[in-house]
Design an enzyme around this catalytic site. Structure first.
Site, mmCIF file in Angstrom:
data_model
loop_
_atom_site.group_PDB
_atom_site.id
_atom_site.type_symbol
_atom_site.label_atom_id
_atom_site.label_comp_id
_atom_site.label_asym_id
_atom_site.label_seq_id
_atom_site.Cartn_x
_atom_site.Cartn_y
_atom_site.Cartn_z
ATOM 1 N N SER A 136 26.673 -3.109 -116.737
ATOM 2 C CA SER A 136 25.492 -2.285 -116.909
ATOM 3 C C SER A 136 24.287 -3.198 -116.747
ATOM 4 C CB SER A 136 25.526 -1.657 -118.307
ATOM 5 O OG SER A 136 24.315 -0.987 -118.563
ATOM 6 N N LYS A 162 26.509 -0.279 -112.789
ATOM 7 C CA LYS A 162 25.694 0.777 -113.393
ATOM 8 C C LYS A 162 24.278 0.258 -113.490
ATOM 9 C CE LYS A 162 25.357 2.155 -118.242
ATOM 10 N NZ LYS A 162 26.161 2.594 -119.410
ATOM 11 N N LYS A 164 20.226 1.169 -114.758
ATOM 12 C CA LYS A 164 19.439 2.031 -115.636
ATOM 13 C C LYS A 164 18.308 2.641 -114.822
ATOM 14 C CE LYS A 164 21.488 1.117 -119.639
ATOM 15 N NZ LYS A 164 22.040 2.131 -120.546
ATOM 16 N N ASP A 189 22.406 5.336 -115.308
ATOM 17 C CA ASP A 189 22.324 5.780 -116.705
ATOM 18 C C ASP A 189 20.858 6.010 -117.064
ATOM 19 O OD1 ASP A 189 22.595 6.258 -119.406
ATOM 20 O OD2 ASP A 189 23.572 4.348 -119.897
ATOM 21 N N GLU A 214 24.802 9.216 -115.936
ATOM 22 C CA GLU A 214 25.086 9.176 -117.373
ATOM 23 C C GLU A 214 23.889 9.668 -118.172
ATOM 24 O OE1 GLU A 214 26.712 5.376 -118.526
ATOM 25 O OE2 GLU A 214 26.264 5.668 -120.649
ATOM 26 N N ASP A 239 27.123 10.331 -122.840
ATOM 27 C CA ASP A 239 27.201 9.180 -123.739
ATOM 28 C C ASP A 239 26.654 9.646 -125.095
ATOM 29 O OD1 ASP A 239 26.738 6.821 -125.162
ATOM 30 O OD2 ASP A 239 25.653 5.777 -123.593
ATOM 31 N N LYS A 263 32.364 5.406 -126.860
ATOM 32 C CA LYS A 263 31.973 4.226 -127.627
ATOM 33 C C LYS A 263 32.509 4.432 -129.024
ATOM 34 C CE LYS A 263 27.692 3.299 -125.101
ATOM 35 N NZ LYS A 263 26.223 3.458 -125.110
ATOM 36 N N GLY A 291 29.485 0.281 -123.737
ATOM 37 C CA GLY A 291 29.139 -0.938 -124.469
ATOM 38 C C GLY A 291 27.817 -0.772 -125.172
#
Ligand code: OSB
Ligand code: MG
Length: 369
Positions: A136, A162, A164, A189, A214, A239, A263, A291
């Site tokens: 990420s 991934k 952001k 995400d 996400e 998430d 998670k 994570g």
């Protein structure tokens, strides 16, 4: 099994590189570690994934500490814990505080596995002997900088990237990455940064062959995600919205997601995480392990969880060296050249906890017995 002592240690651990999301830029972690004793020489370790401020979730370090010290630790030392599975029902009367609950619950799983001389992943029912890993990557100062980081992670062998995104920094980033890497397994995400008003933009993302998007919408929403999933082709992965197996069932039944990021801390522990994995597997929904910038103990728990059969997609579980100059476990978590982690064969979490390093990083500590 009886828990005779609970030790809480709040450590401060600087990240090697700041991590920026649509919510916050993190430079240093404030982590609560849990160490349990069984009074017979056995110990178990857990890590609370609550963050420094209540931005990702309502819970944060400063609410998790009293929840652990005043409520959950006294409950666990008074209880007779016949099996780690029973901690979930022991804590059920306490509302919320899932990250605090998970810190103790996961430590009980570690303790139970050590008492049986079993790797935690085996006690959990894991089957994968190697787990696929992704990374990420936070928001960067420029597209060039982001592309340099991606280059490094792809070269290291990670199986998916991934990135952001947030309003104003979405299509251009994805466009830049896609034109450089036409076939890269890529996802984005948003950490809840959009609303249904952004539908035209979210539809545009369908052009980039993303594995998933996400948590595009509100942290506590399921219904609008279901409406969005009807409108876009990119699979939605939830998430923040999935705090329990019940949430997962609602989301699946409403069509709010096709993928779930599990998670353990967000859902209250390994038992609840496992319930979500089972539910998703029986409903044909893929899951992967998320994570929370964990230090080694949390990372080791994530590795164990990732061995369950439903975890079929690369997770956000990556090498210790991406986060810390020195981890709190030994050996550090490493990733193979093909982007995999092999779960350790030793008992419990399977890594040695560096107690001297923890003592040096400690901000406060308390014992409940
Ligand atoms: O949304 O998945 C998230 C980190 C902190 C809080 C929330 C998230 C993340 C990450 C980083 O994406 C995952 C990691 O490398 O640990
Ligand atoms: Mg996320």
């Amino acid at each position: 099994m009886r828990i005779t002592r609970v030790e809480l240690t709040h450590i401060r651990l600087p990240l090697l590189i700041p991590f920026e999301t649509s919510l916050v830029r993190t430079t240093e972690r404030e982590i609560i570690l849990v160490r349990l004793e069984d009074g017979e020489g056995g110990e178990g370790w857990g890590e609370c994934v609550a963050e420094e401020r209540p931005l990702y979730s309502e819970e944060w370090t400063e609410t998790a500490w009293p929840a652990l010290e005043q409520i959950l630790a006294p409950m666990i030392v008074r209880a007779d814990v016949d099996a780690p599975e029973s901690v979930r029902s022991l804590f059920a009367p306490i509302r919320g505080n899932r990250m605090a609950k998970a810190a103790i619950e996961s430590a009980v799983w570690d303790l139970a596995a050590r008492r049986q001389s079993l790797p935690l992943w085996r006690l959990l029912g894991g089957t994968h002997r190697e787990i696929p890993c992704g990374v990420s990557i936070g928001l960067k100062g420029s597209n060039e900088e982001l592309l340099r980081v991606i280059e490094r992670e792809v070269t290291a062998g990670y199986q998916r990237i991934k990135i952001k995104i947030k309003p104003g920094r979405d299509v251009d980033l994805i466009e830049a990455v896609r034109s450089r890497y036409p076939n890269l397994p890529l996802m984005a995400d948003a950490n809840s940064a959009y609303t249904l008003n952004d539908l035209p933009l979210l539809k545009q993302l369908d052009d980039y062959d993303l594995m998933m998007i996400e948590q595009p919408l509100a942290h506590d929403d399921i219904a609008d995600h279901a409406r969005l999933q009807e409108e876009i082709g990119t699979p939605i992965c939830l998430d923040e919205s999935i705090r329990s197996a019940a949430d997962a069932r609602h989301a699946i039944e409403l069509g709010a997601c096709r993928i779930i990021n599990i998670k353990m801390g967000r859902v209250g522990g390994h038992a609840e995480a496992r319930s979500i994995e089972t539910l998703a597997r029986t409903r044909g929904v893929q899951v992967w392990c998320g994570g929370m910038l964990e230090a080694g103990i949390g990372r080791a728990h994530n590795i164990a969880l990732s061995t369950l059969p439903g975890f079929t997609l690369p997770g956000d579980v990556s090498a210790s060296a991406r986060y810390w100059d020195e981890d709190i476990i030994e050996p550090a978590v490493t990733v193979s050249a093909t982007g995999t982690i092999v779960p350790p064969s030793g008992p419990g979490i399977g890594f040695d906890v560096k107690r001297e390093r923890i003592a040096k990083l400690a901000v406060r500590t308390v014992a409940i017995q």
